[in-house]
Scaffold this active site. Structure first.
Site, PDB file in Angstrom:
ATOM      1  N   ILE A 140      12.042  59.572 106.534  1.00 58.39           N
ATOM      2  CA  ILE A 140      11.179  58.500 106.020  1.00 58.39           C
ATOM      3  C   ILE A 140       9.882  58.414 106.825  1.00 58.39           C
ATOM      4  O   ILE A 140       9.246  57.368 106.898  1.00 58.39           O
ATOM      5  CB  ILE A 140      11.935  57.151 105.983  1.00 58.39           C
ATOM      6  CG1 ILE A 140      12.391  56.704 107.376  1.00 58.39           C
ATOM      7  CG2 ILE A 140      13.146  57.255 105.079  1.00 58.39           C
ATOM      8  CD1 ILE A 140      13.048  55.300 107.387  1.00 58.39           C
TER       9      ILE A 140
ATOM     10  N   GLU B 260      14.042  51.608 115.932  1.00 53.06           N
ATOM     11  CA  GLU B 260      14.108  50.145 115.834  1.00 53.06           C
ATOM     12  C   GLU B 260      13.989  49.491 117.204  1.00 53.06           C
ATOM     13  O   GLU B 260      13.386  48.424 117.343  1.00 53.06           O
ATOM     14  CB  GLU B 260      15.410  49.739 115.142  1.00 53.06           C
ATOM     15  CG  GLU B 260      15.433  50.259 113.716  1.00 53.06           C
ATOM     16  CD  GLU B 260      16.560  49.714 112.873  1.00 53.06           C
ATOM     17  OE1 GLU B 260      16.360  49.577 111.662  1.00 53.06           O
ATOM     18  OE2 GLU B 260      17.647  49.431 113.405  1.00 53.06           O
TER      19      GLU B 260
HETATM   20 MO1  MOS Z   1      16.668  49.981 108.550  1.00 56.29          MO
HETATM   21  S1  MOS Z   1      15.996  48.072 108.440  1.00 56.29           S
HETATM   22  O1  MOS Z   1      18.352  49.852 108.459  1.00 56.29           O
HETATM   23  O2  MOS Z   1      15.902  50.965 107.472  1.00 56.29           O
END
Ligand code: MOS
Length: 733
Positions: free
Chosen positions: A468, A693
């Site tokens: 991504i 994250e």
């Molecule tokens: Mo993440 S918020 O689990 O893409």
């Protein structure tokens, strides 16, 4: 392969390819525009018609009449899909609201129709001619008002209690009791939700932009009521997700329904102004934190309550999670309450739970340090724990929060900070330093891959893992190259296709460790097959290096094993209970310098430093990019990002990138990232974790704390905008 005991030495530890700063292997295709994103799969569906989504114009109620006459007669229109014409539809496991609404409306801009036409312009024009009459109902849109009627969510351990929190808090010589609020936020990824659907008989192919191929394939099948074998999802390149593309969304379902109705391929993208209310967002929170401490700074009581809202049947924002694990303290409580709101669906956004939770907790820690007159770095170090404070028999697999704080303080020059707020000036600027701890759990999930070896020694990896924008292609190639002893140039990686083995997907920062562990497992199997083909005795003693396979004085080219035909191996990595016996988390520390204009209250971030301890860093270059992106997103959360609710109509007003502000280049200062040298043998044979994250966790609080240090104004209500600073800032002089 099952991972049940801590990893020992394995071929990854050679670090010939893994662990080295490596350019993205997909970089040239991305920068030259030849990597097809979902909406650009022209070759796959050259004669696709265009679908335009019609969104509900009310937040709650129902459609009393829908008149399609004019729209149907408009130029170029081929078909119109509504709930009435779509036939019976199920609902995806991961969806709270229906992806195609009507007659009942669950939220503003819920999709109620798809207009399919020959061209995009015709579809858009005709969509404006769909006439809808509604019966409107009153809804609840205000979390502050709904808070008192909030309920205990059904799953996910809403409450924890250890020791006697109330007694210890009441008895503590130094106490803090404060409320903090975080607003609704939008993922605001670059690439909008987009899909192209094509049917061949009863088989659907969907080119889409999705983080979790297997989840969404299953949910598409469930929604359409067809076997999942009849659904193929293809999502090789994704322009950002941040959690907004974890699940099947309306444009994907409507593309499938539109293609069925039009009897030809249909492409659908959500226009930017439709995205924010049609899809999901990070829910706002109200958080109360109570800390009790001894005068010398030991926390004796720590309590964290969080309220958030969602549609009926939805989930809470788990903002108390880190407070269960981050700091010591014998007496503890956490609680989450969920209010039913009729806003669009709340869901995961980068570090769901910890990101907004730390926005509150790490200001509270700063406030407490201030009360105690202890340096905020020292206060955090003083309250570190080596065990799960709720279950002291559980140790952390790795926990280097103190190292992160110390290294960061040293590299940042933290000593230069004046603990007296509002006292440091640089011309018109009030200067402040801020710190916050970063914490995010490490999740491990089953992940599979298939490896093909051809006679030229070219290795092809196939897995439905997605990239991504994170760098999955590259770390997967690095893993295969290391395991099979070939250069990166000899590895081809094919991702994002439900025809490939099911991976961990991209979410919850589990993708890097879990997906490469699946590739590791498949490579182990391929090594065995190669050794057998080449007549070597036991795979374990065989060395794979320099494109050769060597053992017992013999050396043969790797490709020779595929001389008689391609060699294929497939396997998965799954996990035992190491993640239950040991708490697996990632840690970091953020240091920030801000300047606040003494006349206008404008805040500029001047320097940012992140120090991360997150297991083995598979590719320091892409990992650094991840953390820098996350720091930037944290800057947005601190100073800019906020979805504003129209309390009468029940929708997010600033639903485009003109109104929803995110940082631009001019807002982003010098950023530095340091990774501590670490391996975590409990996480997988890769000994890696995630950073995507972790990087956002704590950033916003570090900035809010720096603003306090600069101005003496404590803002507990994000974003920290100048209207909240000006009334009590030091007078201009
Ligand atoms: Mo993440 S918020 O689990 O893409």
């Amino acid at each position: 392969m099952k991972f049940t005991t801590p990893a020992t030495t394995n071929p990854i530890d050679q670090l010939k390819v893994v662990g080295r700063a490596t350019d993205r292997i997909d970089g040239p295709r991305k920068t030259s525009g030849s990597a097809p994103y979902a909406y650009e799969q022209h070759a796959a569906a050259p004669h696709a018609a265009y679908g335009q989504v019609v969104g509900a114009a009310i937040a709650k109620g129902r459609i009393s009449a829908i008149d399609l006459g004019e729209a149907k007669r408009a130029p170029g229109v081929i078909a119109i899909v509504t709930a009435e014409t779509a036939g019976a539809l199920g609902k995806g496991k991961m969806n709270t609201a229906k992806l195609l609404g009507g007659p009942d409306i669950e939220h503003y801009h819920q999709a109620i129709a798809l207009v399919v036409a020959e061209t995009f312009e015709q579809a858009r024009a005709a969509a404006l001619l769909v006439r809808v009459k509604y019966v409107k109902e009153d809804g609840a849109f205000d979390l502050a008002k709904a808070k008192d009627g909030a309920h205990k969510p059904k799953d996910g351990k809403p409450d924890t209690r250890v020791g006697d929190f109330d007694g210890a808090y009441a008895a503590a010589p130094v106490r803090l009791d404060a409320h903090y609020t975080t607003p609704d936020q939008s993922h605001a990824m670059m690439e909008p939700h987009a899909s192209i659907a094509a049917w061949e008989g009863d088989k659907l192919t969907l080119w889409t932009s999705n983080q979790m191929i297997a989840w969404s394939r299953a949910d598409m099948a469930r929604t359409l009521g067809i076997p999942k074998e009849n659904v193929r999802l293809v999502s090789p390149f994704i322009g950002g997700g941040f959690g907004g593309k974890l699940f099947l969304r309306a444009e994907a379902l409507l593309a499938a329904l539109g293609a069925r109705a039009a009897k030809r391929p249909v492409k659908v993208a959500l226009a930017r102004p439709m995205m924010i209310n049609n899809t999901t967002h990070r829910p706002a929170t109200i958080q109360r934190i109570r800390l009790g401490a001894t005068r010398d700074g030991k926390i004796t009581a720590i309590g964290h309550e969080s309220w958030s809202g969602d549609l009926a049947g939805g989930k809470p924002e788990t903002a108390v999670m880190q407070t269960r694990l981050l700091y010591a303290g014998a007496n503890r409580m956490t609680a989450m309450r969920l209010a039913v709101l009729d806003l669009p669906e709340g869901n995961a956004m980068r570090a769901p739970g910890e990101a907004p939770g730390l926005m509150a907790l790490e200001i509270a820690m700063d406030e407490m340090a201030d009360k105690l007159k202890i340096d905020p770095v020292a206060f955090r170090i003083l309250n570190d724990t080596k065990v799960d404070p709720e279950k002291p028999e559980r140790r952390f697999s790795q926990r280097r929060l103190i190292d992160c704080l110390r290294t960061g303080a040293d590299k940042f020059g933290w000593n230069a900070r004046n603990p007296q707020p509002g006292k440091t000036r640089d011309g018109q600027w009030l200067i402040g330093f801020g710190v916050a701890a970063a914490f995010r759990n490490n999740l491990v999930t089953k992940s599979a891959a298939r490896i093909r070896l051809d006679r030229n020694g070219v290795v092809t990896v196939e897995t439905d893992m997605t990239d991504i924008g994170t760098g999955s292609y590259t770390i997967i190639a690095q893993t295969a190259a290391e395991m099979l002893g070939v250069p990166l140039a000899k590895v081809v990686v094919r991702l994002g296709d439900s025809d490939f083995p099911v991976s961990s997907g991209s979410g919850g920062q589990w993708g890097a460790n879990s997906s490469t562990a699946g590739v590791y497992a498949a490579c182990v199997k391929l090594r065995e097959a190669v050794a057998e083909k080449l007549g070597f005795a036991a795979a374990a003693e065989v060395e794979f290096a320099d494109g050769q396979v060597r053992a017992g004085g013999r050396a043969l080219p790797l490709g020779q094993a595929a001389e008689a035909g391609e060699l294929v191996a497939e396997d998965f990595m799954e996990y035992g209970d190491l993640d239950k016996r040991f708490q697996q988390s990632t840690f970091g520390a953020h240091f920030v310098e801000v300047g606040v204009d003494i006349a206008t209250g404008e805040t500029r971030v001047r320097r940012m430093l992140a120090v991360c301890a997150a297991g083995r860093i598979l590719n320091p270059k892409s990992a650094r990019s991840q953390v820098i992106g996350a720091m930037t997103m944290g800057l947005g959360a601190a100073l800019m990002e906020e979805l504003v609710i129209d309390q009468r109509a029940g929708y997010f007003v600033n639903h485009d990138l003109a109104g929803y502000e995110v940082p631009v280049h001019a807002d982003v200062p010098h950023q530095e990232v340091i990774f501590l040298d670490e391996t975590d043998p409990m996480s997988s044979p890769m000994k890696a974790k995630g950073v995507g994250e972790l990087g956002i966790c704590g950033v916003a609080a570090a900035i809010a704390n720096a603003v306090y240090n600069a101005t003496g104004v404590r803002v507990r209500d994000y974003p920290v905008t100048l209207d909240k600073l000006l009334p009590t800032m030091p007078a201009y002089s």
